[in-house]
Design a protein around this motif. Structure first.
Motif, mmCIF file in Angstrom:
data_model
loop_
_atom_site.group_PDB
_atom_site.id
_atom_site.type_symbol
_atom_site.label_atom_id
_atom_site.label_comp_id
_atom_site.label_asym_id
_atom_site.label_seq_id
_atom_site.Cartn_x
_atom_site.Cartn_y
_atom_site.Cartn_z
ATOM 1 N N PHE A 1 -6.552 -33.823 -16.239
ATOM 2 C CA PHE A 1 -6.269 -32.521 -15.640
ATOM 3 C C PHE A 1 -7.610 -31.881 -15.345
ATOM 4 O O PHE A 1 -8.509 -31.884 -16.194
ATOM 5 C CB PHE A 1 -5.465 -31.637 -16.599
ATOM 6 C CG PHE A 1 -5.347 -30.215 -16.117
ATOM 7 C CD1 PHE A 1 -4.575 -29.911 -15.005
ATOM 8 C CD2 PHE A 1 -6.021 -29.202 -16.756
ATOM 9 C CE1 PHE A 1 -4.481 -28.603 -14.543
ATOM 10 C CE2 PHE A 1 -5.935 -27.884 -16.318
ATOM 11 C CZ PHE A 1 -5.160 -27.590 -15.202
ATOM 12 N N SER A 2 -7.747 -31.346 -14.138
ATOM 13 C CA SER A 2 -9.002 -30.717 -13.754
ATOM 14 C C SER A 2 -8.707 -29.506 -12.898
ATOM 15 O O SER A 2 -7.922 -29.579 -11.968
ATOM 16 C CB SER A 2 -9.862 -31.712 -12.966
ATOM 17 O OG SER A 2 -11.131 -31.170 -12.678
ATOM 18 N N ARG A 3 -9.326 -28.397 -13.223
ATOM 19 C CA ARG A 3 -9.153 -27.196 -12.419
ATOM 20 C C ARG A 3 -10.279 -27.059 -11.410
ATOM 21 O O ARG A 3 -10.057 -26.882 -10.232
ATOM 22 C CB ARG A 3 -9.098 -25.942 -13.295
ATOM 23 C CG ARG A 3 -8.844 -24.716 -12.454
ATOM 24 C CD ARG A 3 -8.932 -23.420 -13.212
ATOM 25 N NE ARG A 3 -8.621 -22.339 -12.307
ATOM 26 C CZ ARG A 3 -9.435 -21.897 -11.357
ATOM 27 N NH1 ARG A 3 -10.601 -22.443 -11.195
ATOM 28 N NH2 ARG A 3 -9.071 -20.906 -10.578
ATOM 29 N N SER A 4 -11.517 -27.155 -11.873
ATOM 30 C CA SER A 4 -12.657 -26.907 -10.997
ATOM 31 C C SER A 4 -13.263 -28.178 -10.426
ATOM 32 O O SER A 4 -14.102 -28.112 -9.547
ATOM 33 C CB SER A 4 -13.728 -26.114 -11.751
ATOM 34 O OG SER A 4 -14.237 -26.898 -12.808
ATOM 35 N N GLY A 5 -12.859 -29.328 -10.923
ATOM 36 C CA GLY A 5 -13.364 -30.600 -10.405
ATOM 37 C C GLY A 5 -14.272 -31.354 -11.347
ATOM 38 O O GLY A 5 -14.519 -32.541 -11.147
ATOM 39 N N ASN A 6 -14.789 -30.705 -12.393
ATOM 40 C CA ASN A 6 -15.689 -31.386 -13.323
ATOM 41 C C ASN A 6 -15.017 -32.575 -14.003
ATOM 42 O O ASN A 6 -15.564 -33.677 -14.048
ATOM 43 C CB ASN A 6 -16.189 -30.410 -14.393
ATOM 44 C CG ASN A 6 -17.063 -29.316 -13.818
ATOM 45 O OD1 ASN A 6 -17.878 -29.574 -12.945
ATOM 46 N ND2 ASN A 6 -16.875 -28.101 -14.284
ATOM 47 N N THR A 7 -13.831 -32.362 -14.543
ATOM 48 C CA THR A 7 -13.122 -33.430 -15.249
ATOM 49 C C THR A 7 -12.681 -34.510 -14.267
ATOM 50 O O THR A 7 -12.691 -35.697 -14.598
ATOM 51 C CB THR A 7 -11.928 -32.849 -16.024
ATOM 52 O OG1 THR A 7 -12.383 -31.752 -16.831
ATOM 53 C CG2 THR A 7 -11.285 -33.892 -16.922
ATOM 54 N N ARG A 8 -12.329 -34.122 -13.046
ATOM 55 C CA ARG A 8 -11.934 -35.083 -12.001
ATOM 56 C C ARG A 8 -13.078 -36.055 -11.705
ATOM 57 O O ARG A 8 -12.854 -37.256 -11.536
ATOM 58 C CB ARG A 8 -11.536 -34.346 -10.725
ATOM 59 C CG ARG A 8 -11.165 -35.260 -9.566
ATOM 60 C CD ARG A 8 -10.750 -34.496 -8.312
ATOM 61 N NE ARG A 8 -9.450 -33.869 -8.552
ATOM 62 C CZ ARG A 8 -9.262 -32.544 -8.654
ATOM 63 N NH1 ARG A 8 -10.272 -31.709 -8.518
ATOM 64 N NH2 ARG A 8 -8.069 -32.068 -8.877
ATOM 65 N N VAL A 9 -14.307 -35.553 -11.657
ATOM 66 C CA VAL A 9 -15.459 -36.410 -11.383
ATOM 67 C C VAL A 9 -15.611 -37.454 -12.487
ATOM 68 O O VAL A 9 -15.796 -38.641 -12.217
ATOM 69 C CB VAL A 9 -16.744 -35.568 -11.223
ATOM 70 C CG1 VAL A 9 -17.987 -36.454 -11.195
ATOM 71 C CG2 VAL A 9 -16.675 -34.729 -9.955
ATOM 72 N N ILE A 10 -15.526 -37.031 -13.726
ATOM 73 C CA ILE A 10 -15.645 -37.961 -14.852
ATOM 74 C C ILE A 10 -14.507 -38.982 -14.813
ATOM 75 O O ILE A 10 -14.722 -40.177 -15.018
ATOM 76 C CB ILE A 10 -15.662 -37.207 -16.193
ATOM 77 C CG1 ILE A 10 -16.892 -36.288 -16.246
ATOM 78 C CG2 ILE A 10 -15.676 -38.181 -17.374
ATOM 79 C CD1 ILE A 10 -16.863 -35.291 -17.386
ATOM 80 N N ALA A 11 -13.291 -38.522 -14.520
ATOM 81 C CA ALA A 11 -12.141 -39.435 -14.409
ATOM 82 C C ALA A 11 -12.409 -40.502 -13.349
ATOM 83 O O ALA A 11 -12.093 -41.684 -13.544
ATOM 84 C CB ALA A 11 -10.877 -38.650 -14.074
ATOM 85 N N GLY A 12 -13.011 -40.093 -12.244
ATOM 86 C CA GLY A 12 -13.323 -41.047 -11.178
ATOM 87 C C GLY A 12 -14.335 -42.085 -11.596
ATOM 88 O O GLY A 12 -14.216 -43.264 -11.257
#
Length: 194
Positions: free
Chosen positions: A45-56
């Motif tokens: 789950f990512s709101r601002s994109g930080n966690t999304r980058v790590i997930a990628g």
């Protein structure tokens, strides 16, 4: 905060990556669009994109399946409205309904779970994900982003909502651009209005 060259290298490397071409969950079925049959799932789950980058980064490096945890009703785009809504959800003990589920969660041996810390805790939507997916016997590997408050009570929440999962020590990374940017702009506006 002391200068940490390793942290700076990691953040710089992560900042250049996106998930634009990464297949996510299918809205119709809630199951990952899989290019193979990986025994590893990255759910985030990512709101601002930080966690999304790590997930990628984890997804591409380990060739995993990928699932974005999303509430059925999206959180507000405004940062402060989201903070207020999450605070209300926590105080009432409500958990938002998920937009999709991982229908075949049982086939995964390992689940990397990524989320930001909200109000020193796990976001309610991630708690819903944990409550709705049986992770018994799986290896649960958290990666956590935060805006300066550390991992909060996340380990207690994970132990409570996924008690039969084996857990690895989480990656905990400070990624506070949104909060820091908001505070900087607000301070700047205050000097102009004064």
């Amino acid at each position: 905060m002391a200068h940490d060259p390793t942290r700076r290298m990691l953040i710089t490397a992560l900042a250049g990556l996106t998930l634009a071409n990464v297949p996510l969950a299918s809205a119709a079925t809630g199951t990952p669009n899989v290019q193979g049959n990986s025994p590893i799932l990255v759910a985030y789950f990512s709101r601002s994109g930080n966690t999304r980058v790590i997930a990628g980064v984890v997804h591409r490096s380990l060739k995993t399946d990928l699932f974005e945890i999303e509430p059925a009703t999206p959180y507000p785009k405004d940062y402060f409205q989201t903070v207020e809504q999450a605070k209300n959800e926590r105080s009432r003990g409500t958990k938002p309904t998920l937009k999709n589920r991982v229908a075949d969660i049982e086939r995964y041996e390992t689940v990397y779970l990524g989320f930001p810390i909200w109000g020193t805790s796990v976001p309610p939507v991630v708690q819903t994900f944990l409550s709705n997916h049986n992770l018994a016997g799986k290896l649960l590997i958290p990666f956590i982003t935060h805006g300066g408050y550390g991992k909060g009570d996340s380990e207690d929440i994970l132990a409570n909502l996924a008690p039969a999962a084996r857990r690895e020590k989480p990656l905990v990374l400070e990624c506070d651009q949104e909060r820091r940017t908001t505070e900087t702009v607000t301070s700047w506006l205050d000097t102009i209005r004064s």
